[in-house]
Write an enzyme that holds these catalytic residues in place. Structure first.
Site, short mmCIF file in Angstrom:
data_model
loop_
_atom_site.label_atom_id
_atom_site.label_comp_id
_atom_site.label_asym_id
_atom_site.label_seq_id
_atom_site.Cartn_x
_atom_site.Cartn_y
_atom_site.Cartn_z
N LYS A 261 46.17 36.87 29.56
CA LYS A 261 46.48 36.69 30.97
C LYS A 261 46.72 35.21 31.29
O LYS A 261 46.24 34.32 30.60
CB LYS A 261 45.34 37.24 31.83
CG LYS A 261 43.97 36.63 31.54
CD LYS A 261 42.89 37.42 32.26
CE LYS A 261 41.51 36.99 31.81
NZ LYS A 261 40.45 37.84 32.38
N CYS B 109 29.21 40.39 33.90
CA CYS B 109 29.46 40.12 32.49
C CYS B 109 29.98 38.69 32.38
O CYS B 109 30.24 38.04 33.40
CB CYS B 109 30.47 41.12 31.92
SG CYS B 109 32.18 40.76 32.37
N CYS C 59 31.45 39.40 41.59
CA CYS C 59 32.47 40.33 41.13
C CYS C 59 32.04 41.76 41.44
O CYS C 59 30.93 42.01 41.89
CB CYS C 59 32.71 40.15 39.64
SG CYS C 59 31.32 40.70 38.63
N LYS D 295 46.93 32.49 34.73
CA LYS D 295 46.60 32.37 36.15
C LYS D 295 46.99 31.01 36.69
O LYS D 295 46.73 29.99 36.05
CB LYS D 295 45.09 32.61 36.36
CG LYS D 295 44.62 34.00 35.94
CD LYS D 295 43.12 34.17 36.14
CE LYS D 295 42.67 35.56 35.74
NZ LYS D 295 41.22 35.76 35.93
N CYS E 256 33.41 48.78 36.98
CA CYS E 256 33.91 47.92 35.92
C CYS E 256 33.32 48.33 34.58
O CYS E 256 32.09 48.36 34.41
CB CYS E 256 33.57 46.46 36.21
SG CYS E 256 34.13 45.34 34.91
N ARG F 260 45.36 46.74 42.02
CA ARG F 260 45.33 45.39 42.56
C ARG F 260 46.74 45.00 43.00
O ARG F 260 47.71 45.15 42.25
CB ARG F 260 44.84 44.42 41.49
CG ARG F 260 44.64 42.99 41.98
CD ARG F 260 44.17 42.11 40.84
NE ARG F 260 42.87 42.54 40.32
CZ ARG F 260 42.47 42.32 39.07
NH1 ARG F 260 43.26 41.70 38.22
NH2 ARG F 260 41.27 42.74 38.69
N CYS G 238 35.01 36.71 36.39
CA CYS G 238 35.91 37.02 37.50
C CYS G 238 35.54 36.27 38.79
O CYS G 238 36.42 35.93 39.57
CB CYS G 238 35.92 38.52 37.76
SG CYS G 238 36.72 39.47 36.44
N ARG H 264 49.71 36.14 36.69
CA ARG H 264 49.17 37.02 37.72
C ARG H 264 49.35 36.43 39.11
O ARG H 264 50.08 35.46 39.28
CB ARG H 264 47.70 37.30 37.41
CG ARG H 264 47.49 37.99 36.05
CD ARG H 264 46.07 38.45 35.85
NE ARG H 264 45.88 39.15 34.58
CZ ARG H 264 44.75 39.75 34.23
NH1 ARG H 264 43.69 39.69 35.02
NH2 ARG H 264 44.65 40.37 33.07
#
Length: 1529
Positions: free
Chosen positions: A1163, A1429, A1384, A1165, A1390, A1023, A1433, A1092
């Site tokens: 993470k 899931c 996603c 964002k 994934c 990414r 995302c 990110r």
């Protein structure tokens, strides 16, 4: 009792009842035959067979795929096999028929074409050795079908049962067959005897000498005096009983009572002394005797009578008609109702029931002695002799019997109820004349225009390759055997064959050569009016052999000839298409692969002509094992390569679109035969592209369908002859290359492939690996004291595996000899030798075993000989009691563990402890149940009181990994250099996320690779870090090249406005990173526990304002970038010079002033939205910045939201999504500092012990907003101001062309789910490359996974629009629902995905759109999102309607999200599948259309209408849901 209305159903039911295997021949796999629907219904209803153990197998085969090849393997292995088919396959199958006639095979044949069948298909194969039975009514179809099976079993010979399904008498309904009668007739003892034997024959095309025999007393085993009468000769020795004239014409379908004559044909013998038995070949008399016995039983049970020949009519009739192939009922009705004045009044009717063996001697005995004239009516259109085949049979039979009535043959054309009277008058007028004419035609030979069932059609899926051919060659493309092309007098089936196409190409070549001669002659004689044609014709003639030059000159030549006006010019213009050098192709399927030596494929290769063949193979990898062994489908590629003069390529459009293009272009340029083998696997022609994709990946990955290109002239050009485009090749290809000394060259060029090239994996290898692993463990434990304990686990997510390993370590500490392995790695046959064994299994899907335990469970479940009486065992199961909320689904809770425990008990095992149940809903998750279960296990094993147990090291956490990593270095460098595996270590997998890459494996291939003994198909996702999603055209081209050369030929535009690459194998990971660096991009901090990629609204209508805001996104991104030099050392450092390279300039110091050695807890964002567009979902991020424009039109500052986040765990109510809370306003100058301080408070106060509770949203809720904000302000040294007013209108993109304030143009492309790829229907990736080459502005990636072409000047607008139209990139005419959707990646890459997402959402939307159209809502925007899931995302929790994967094919459905992205949705239904989804959506859409207020959005309506309760904050996300989750009962 049910009823039957068609012959196909009647016959199919009997075939199903009397077979182990039914081969169902269909026009195509998606088009049913007249038999197949009945067979499918029976199989679906799990109806049992009288002869099979349970249900018979149904094998569906296409009519043009040599279907009778499918019979050899089952019939030779002791399985009674029948075939349901039309007559169209019979003549082509003659080589097989001769061999199959010696087996008890039954062919049920519906004679075609429907409506006017041609019985020459039957007469053409009459000498094949089969027994032939005919039925003419629906009741006969049932009885004779049963007769055919009974006769095959008794005689051991093949039987063909044929009938005209469209005959008048086939329309009357009959009851279902009597199973009691069927049981009596089928001789189940003989069935069992056949099934117990198997043949060792393997040949298909050579005669092995096998023949059907019968055992008789040795005194009767001498050869018969007469040969079997199968070719028209009389059977003089047959014992024929006296006629029994008791039947009615109804047996031939008429309803009137007339005198009749039949014979039972029963004969019997009894032995009075005991003799030894001997075998002799089955004779005609044996066949008749068996048939007579069967028909006698039918008569006793039903009263219906049958015999070899059947006569109905007056005892004193003077004339009769012998009907073969005609609609007997139509003739019988007319004769019965005829007035006395008609010449055919009181005529008799003769029909044949047992057509072969032809029992000629018995025919005369069936007929009244008064008969003087017989008219033989044969519906046979293809006559190979002057006389009809039935006429010859009858002449020989009656002549030898001494009864010589006048016999006149007729060729019967199309006759129906309206024309039968006229036909009979014509027949009898000729019959009664003094000199009757033989072979008189009665009726029209053309018949009705009915469609042939076996119509040659190209499946829609195969259009993929045709579209690519069209794209590559355009008007130059010439397909010589094009479907549906008009050829006078030639059927479509013939015109599509390779033989016809090749002949057409040769004729076309002659025409081209003739044109060239004419041009040269004209150039010499100059018969033109002007000089212009002469010059251009001369140029063209010189360049005629050079295709490119000839094509360049052709338009000029045609133009000059068109304006000349002379007769010579006009004559040449009649062939103007031939001035262009065409690309000649033959298109075919894998049906061409079954008999290569006799097909057009061979002719093309042998000729050496410059002809290209595209051959599409549709056999799925999953079917190859059975099919290849029995059907002997040839490898056309190897066949062609062995000729040595042909270009050969093996391609797969769903694996590598680029390779398909290369192969087609190379084939066209090759001067000689070319074969392009194109893979397109499907079970049915209407399979979804997703199914085709998955099958293709398996086949290519495992070497079943290798991708390669072979050019025998490569050496002459200094290029390799063989180009391998996939990693694995199959054994046969390897052997070919080895013979030609190319294997060694290949391995030198591709050393990383050598093990794959030389390895051949299979079941035996897998078993050997299991055995070696088990034995190695056993040897290791031999020297240890204590009782043995084997721990076997089945684990998907690692919990069960970790628990098993921990249990084994604890057992070892207690003195036990422990061994631990995955269930599927354990040889099941050793289970009964174990003393103590523990099973630990998690729960997958709908109560299924995880992938590494399924094979083990199936072996245990199905075993009939495992004795575990001496085995002590226990089981611990891991699951979630709330995962399936509905009562009926509660059985899935911990089902694998429970089932395994119960099965081992049933096999005699002794339970040490009751089955332990770990529940994710308990306070400590599954550990709560485990803590209760484990002590009981030690107690049962007698090791519960062991003292001095060592302290266990705590489990390794992400925090430990980060601390030990030396600022994210770990052992990544060493792992990249390890060529023994495609993976890296678990710790390095966590660390590489900080570098912008995830290790993944292809889940479509997991099971197959495991079965082959291979590790998973590991690859990496990369990414990029792209602040604000802005890229230059040059960068786009560089990204495209990376994806093509180093990835899987696709790019993903993510929901975080950046590029993502998939399928990058480990060996290409570093080159990909370096290529990204060369594009002045980076991947550092694109993932991991850091800040990110910073997002920013795309805002195409206000470009200057966008530029100001975008600059802030880049400033924040740079400010919060990690400082470690590990990224440069590992990825950017040049291996030769060892000098560090730079990304955008300055060197980086090796410490982390912001993050410290442990970085962030989770993470982080950040996004920026520019009102009125919330296209970046500003509420969904840790920090959401809402841009505020000042009075001067420039950026002034930002309203700051904090605490948003999407990650959730199913059924764990401690986790929830959350929208950001308003902290206040800050200036543009301070915003990057404020973001830093919020991040630092999270760094210091976030939960580092529980990663599911580590996001900023939980920190804020735990501390309280005011406390958290106060700590931020303390670090900042300033206070948030009151927020400025703002308003959002939507969170979707605006598609199409827009103009900004500077007069520049912007176009927003619709990129469904962000996937940039080429398909045959839509060459998007190629088109965008061409756009990037022309574009002078920039590209903007949107937060909704779409793309904006920005800053197009007016002077470039026309050319750009033309380019977009050429590649279909200008299409935005989609439903509002589709335009507002996103998904996603999910499967196959994934590792967290529980269900499909990107590959399934477009399919689901297509099905929902029908309802939108119905209610007039096609243009209405409804925000729908899907994820595989609950990690979120695609930010599903903000959608108006969302589907979140729960298990494969099952989704939780959420409703009520805010259209502007400002409100969370709530659970509406749990674990629903497509059928229920469509039902729910259909109802909601209808209600919404009728009950909404003006301008009311779908999510708002759902709340107002009471469909769902509103979610006001993340903490009440799980409250008041529409579906209450119930506790386990």
């Amino acid at each position: 009792m049910g009823s039957i209305s068609t012959a196909g159903e009647a016959v199919a039911r009997i075939a199903y009842l009397a077979s182990d295997v039914v081969v169902s021949v269909q026009p195509s796999l998606a088009t049913p035959s007249e038999f197949s629907e009945a067979l499918s219904t029976l199989h679906k209803n799990k109806a049992s067979s009288l002869v099979a153990k349970g249900q018979p197998e149904i094998h569906t085969v296409r009519h043009n795929a040599d279907p009778l090849l499918s019979v050899f393997q089952p019939i030779r292995s002791g399985k009674l096999t029948s075939v349901t088919t039309t007559s169209s396959i019979l003549v082509k199958s003659i080589p097989h028929l001769y061999k199959l006639a010696q087996y008890p095979v039954v062919l049920h044949v519906s004679v075609h074409p429907a409506g006017f069948p041609d019985f020459s298909d039957i007469t053409s194969i009459r000498q094949s050795g089969f027994t032939f039975l005919q039925s003419e009514t629906l009741q006969q179809a049932q009885d004779i079908a049963l007769t055919a099976h009974a006769l095959a079993i008794r005689s051991g010979k093949g039987v063909i049962h044929f009938f005209d399904a469209g005959a008048l008498a086939m329309s009357k309904q009959i009851p279902y067959e009597s199973q009691e009668l069927a049981s009596q007739l089928l001789d189940l003892d003989a069935v069992a005897a056949f099934q117990a034997e198997s043949s060792d024959e393997t040949t298909l095309y050579t005669n092995s000498g096998k023949s059907a025999t019968v055992k008789v007393a040795r005194s009767q085993a001498k050869p018969q005096n007469s040969a079997p009468a199968q070719d028209g000769a009389p059977a003089e020795s047959l014992s024929v009983p006296a006629p029994d004239r008791t039947s009615t014409r109804a047996s031939s379908a008429a309803s009137t009572n007339r005198e009749s004559s039949t014979a039972s044909g029963v004969s019997s013998s009894s032995a009075t002394t005991v003799e030894s038995l001997a075998s002799r070949p089955i004779s005609s008399e044996d066949i008749y005797r068996f048939a007579g016995q069967i028909w006698a039983q039918i008569k006793d049970a039903t009263g219906r009578t049958y015999d070899a020949f059947e006569y109905t009519g007056p005892e004193d009739a003077l004339s009769a008609v012998f009907l073969f192939g005609a609609d007997t009922a139509a003739f019988a009705d007319e004769i019965d109702s005829a007035e006395d004045s008609e010449p055919y009044a009181d005529a008799g009717i003769i029909t044949v029931r047992l057509y072969r063996p032809w029992l000629g001697a018995s025919l005369a005995h069936r007929l009244p002695a008064s008969i003087k004239k017989i008219a033989v009516l044969e519906q046979v259109r293809r006559k190979t002799t002057r006389w009809g085949p039935l006429l010859l049979d009858i002449l020989m039979s009656l002549k030898s019997a001494g009864n010589t009535p006048t016999i006149v043959g007729y060729q019967l054309g199309y006759i129906n109820e309206q024309t039968v009277r006229q036909a009979l008058r014509g027949v009898f007028q000729n019959l009664n004349s003094e000199s009757p004419v033989q072979n008189l035609q009665i009726g029209k030979l053309e018949g009705p225009q009915s469609e042939v069932t076996a119509k040659v059609e190209q499946p829609a899926l195969e259009n993929a390759y045709m579209k690519i051919l069209d794209q590559v060659f355009g008007e130059r493309l010439h397909v010589a055997n094009q479907l549906n092309a008009k050829h006078a007098g030639v059927s479509n089936e013939v015109s599509t064959s390779p033989e016809f196409g090749f002949g057409a190409l040769l004729a076309r070549k002659e025409h081209q050569n003739r044109l060239l001669d004419e041009v040269r002659a004209a150039a010499k004689s100059n018969p033109f009016t002007t000089q212009a044609p002469l010059e251009w014709l001369s140029k063209w003639a010189l360049a005629a052999e050079d295709g490119d030059k000839a094509n360049d000159l052709a338009p000029e030549v045609i133009a000059r000839l068109s304006t000349d006006g002379s007769s010579a010019a006009s004559q040449l213009l009649e062939s103007k298409k031939l001035f262009f050098r065409e690309s000649p192709w033959l298109i075919g399927s894998d049906a061409w692969a079954y008999d290569l030596g006799n097909s057009g494929v061979h002719h093309v290769l042998a000729s050496g002509e410059n002809v290209n063949m595209l051959i599409v193979d549709s056999q799925p990898y999953s079917e190859r094992a059975a099919a290849d062994a029995a059907r002997r489908k040839k490898d056309i590629g190897l066949y062609a390569m062995n000729f040595g003069n042909a270009y050969v390529a093996s391609v797969a459009v769903y694996s590598s679109y680029t390779q398909v293009l290369e192969a087609m272009i190379e084939a066209d340029k090759f001067n000689g035969p070319s074969v392009v083998l194109a893979y397109l696997p499907y079970e049915k022609e209407n399979d979804s592209p997703l199914t085709v994709l998955q099958e293709t990946k398996k086949a290519v990955d495992l070497g079943y369908w290798p991708l390669y290109r072979w050019d025998p002239t490569g050496d002459e050009k200094g290029e390799p002859n063989f180009q391998l485009d996939s990693e694995r090749i199959k054994k046969e290809l390897e052997e070919f290359l080895s013979r030609d000394n190319y294997m060694s060259q290949l391995m030198k060029r591709h050393p990383q492939f050598s093990s794959n090239l030389s390895g051949s994996y299979g079941t035996e290898v897998r078993q050997l690996q299991k055995r070696k692993a088990k034995d190695a463990y056993s040897q290791l434990l031999e020297g240890l004291a204590g009782d043995p304990l084997t721990v076997l686990f089945a684990s998907d997510n690692g919990n069960a595996e970790n628990l098993a390993k921990r249990l084994a370590n604890r057992g070892k500490a207690r003195g036990l000899k422990t061994m631990v392995m995955a269930m599927d790695d354990y040889p099941v046959e050793d289970l009964s030798n174990e003393q103590n064994i523990v099973f630990i299994s998690s729960t997958a899907g709908q109560g299924e075993f995880p992938q590494n335990g399924r094979t083990f469970w199936e072996a245990i479940r199905d075993s009939t000989d495992l004795d575990l009486a001496t085995v002590n065992f226990s089981t611990f199961a891991l699951g979630d009691s709330h995962y399936w909320p509905r009562k009926e689904d509660k059985i899935y809770y911990n089902k694998p563990g429970k089932d395994l425990h119960a099965r081992v008990l049933a096999l005699g095992g002794k339970a040490l402890v009751d089955c332990g149940l770990g529940d994710d809903q308990d306070p400590d998750g599954y550990q709560t149940g485990y803590a209760d279960w484990e002590p009981k296990l030690w107690q049962a094993l007698g090791v519960d009181k062991v003292e001095g147990l060592p302290d266990e090291p705590p489990p390794l956490t992400n925090e430990d990994i980060k601390i030990a990593s030396n600022y994210l270095r770990g052992t990544i460098e060493e792992g990249l250099q390890d060529t023994t595996t495609g993976a890296i270590s678990a710790a390095d997998q966590q660390l590489t996320k900080f570098h912008g890459t995830y290790m993944q494996d292809d889940r479509d291939l997991r099971d197959e690779r495991k079965a082959q003994g291979l590790e998973p198909a590991y690859s990496f996702m990369i990414r990029c870090r792209l602040p604000g999603g802005v890229a230059t055209p040059k960068q786009w081209l560089q990204m495209d090249e990376i994806s093509t050369k180093l990835g899987n030929e696709t790019m993903k535009l993510t929901t975080r406005q950046t590029f993502q690459f998939h399928g990058v194998v480990k060996g290409k990971l570093k080159p990909a990173m370096q290529a990204i660096n060369k594009a002045l991009m980076t991947t550092i901090a694109a993932c991991g526990d850091v800040n990110r990629n910073v997002m920013c609204s795309s805002l195409p209508t206000q470009s200057e304002y966008h530029a100001e805001v975008h600059a802030i996104s880049k400033k924040i991104s740079d400010h919060l970038l990690p400082s470690t030099t590990a990224y440069h050392e590992i990825w950017i450092e040049d291996d030769e010079t060892k000098q560090k390279k730079k990304v955008a300039g300055d060197a980086i110091v090796d410490h982390e002033p912001l993050y410290g050695p442990t970085y962030l807890p989770r993470k982080f964002k950040i996004t920026i939205a520019i009102p009125p567009h919330n296209d970046t979902d500003v509420y969904a991020h840790d920090i959401g910045l809402i841009a505020v424009k000042g009075a001067n039109g420039h950026l002034e500052g930002f309203n700051v939201l904090a605490g948003g986040g999407m990650g959730v765990t199913h059924n764990n109510k401690k986790t929830y999504p959350r929208t950001g809370s308003m902290f206040g306003y800050v200036s543009a100058e301070d915003v990057h500092i404020v973001c830093e301080k919020i991040m630092l408070v999270q760094r210091d106060h976030g939960d580092r012990k529980n990663r599911k509770h580590a996001r900023l949203k939980y920190t804020i809720d735990d501390m309280g907003i005011d406390v958290f904000r106060g700590k931020v302000e303390a670090l900042w040294g300033a206070h948030f101001a009151d927020p400025k007013p703002f308003k959002f209108d939507s969170n979707i993109d605006t598609f199409g062309w827009q103009k900004d304030e500077r007069g520049l143009n912007h176009f927003t492309f619709f990129i469904e789910n962000g996937r940039i790829e080429d398909t045959p229907d839509f060459p998007m990736k190629t088109g965008l490359v061409e756009v990037a080459k022309l574009h002078k502005g920039e590209f903007r990636l949107t937060g909704n996974q779409h793309l904006i072409l920005s800053n197009v000047a007016d002077e470039d607008l026309t050319s750009m629009k033309e380019l977009l139209k050429k590649y279909k990139l200008d299409n935005t005419n989609f439903s509002g629902l589709r335009l507002s959707s996103s998904a996603c990646v999910a499967f196959p890459t994934c590792g967290l995905a529980m269900a499909e997402s990107e590959r399934y959402l477009p399919v689901l939307i297509s099905k929902v759109e029908a309802k939108l159209e119905e209610y007039g809502l096609r243009q209405d925007s409804i925000v729908m999102r899907m994820t595989g899931c609950p990690n979120g995302c695609a930010r599903p929790w903000l959608a108006e309607v969302a589907f979140v994967g729960k298990a494969y094919g099952a989704y939780n459905m959420y409703l009520g999200g805010g259209y502007h992205g400002q409100r969370l949705n709530k659970l509406y239904r749990s674990s629903i599948m497509e059928e229920e989804i469509l039902e729910i959506m259909g109802d909601l859409i209808g209600r919404y259309a009728k009950g909404r207020n003006e301008g009311e959005k779908f999510g708002d309506w759902c709340i107002r209408a009471g469909v769902i309760n509103e979610t006001t904050h993340g903490t009440n996300f799980h409250e008041n849901t529409a579906e209450v989750e119930e506790d386990e009962e």
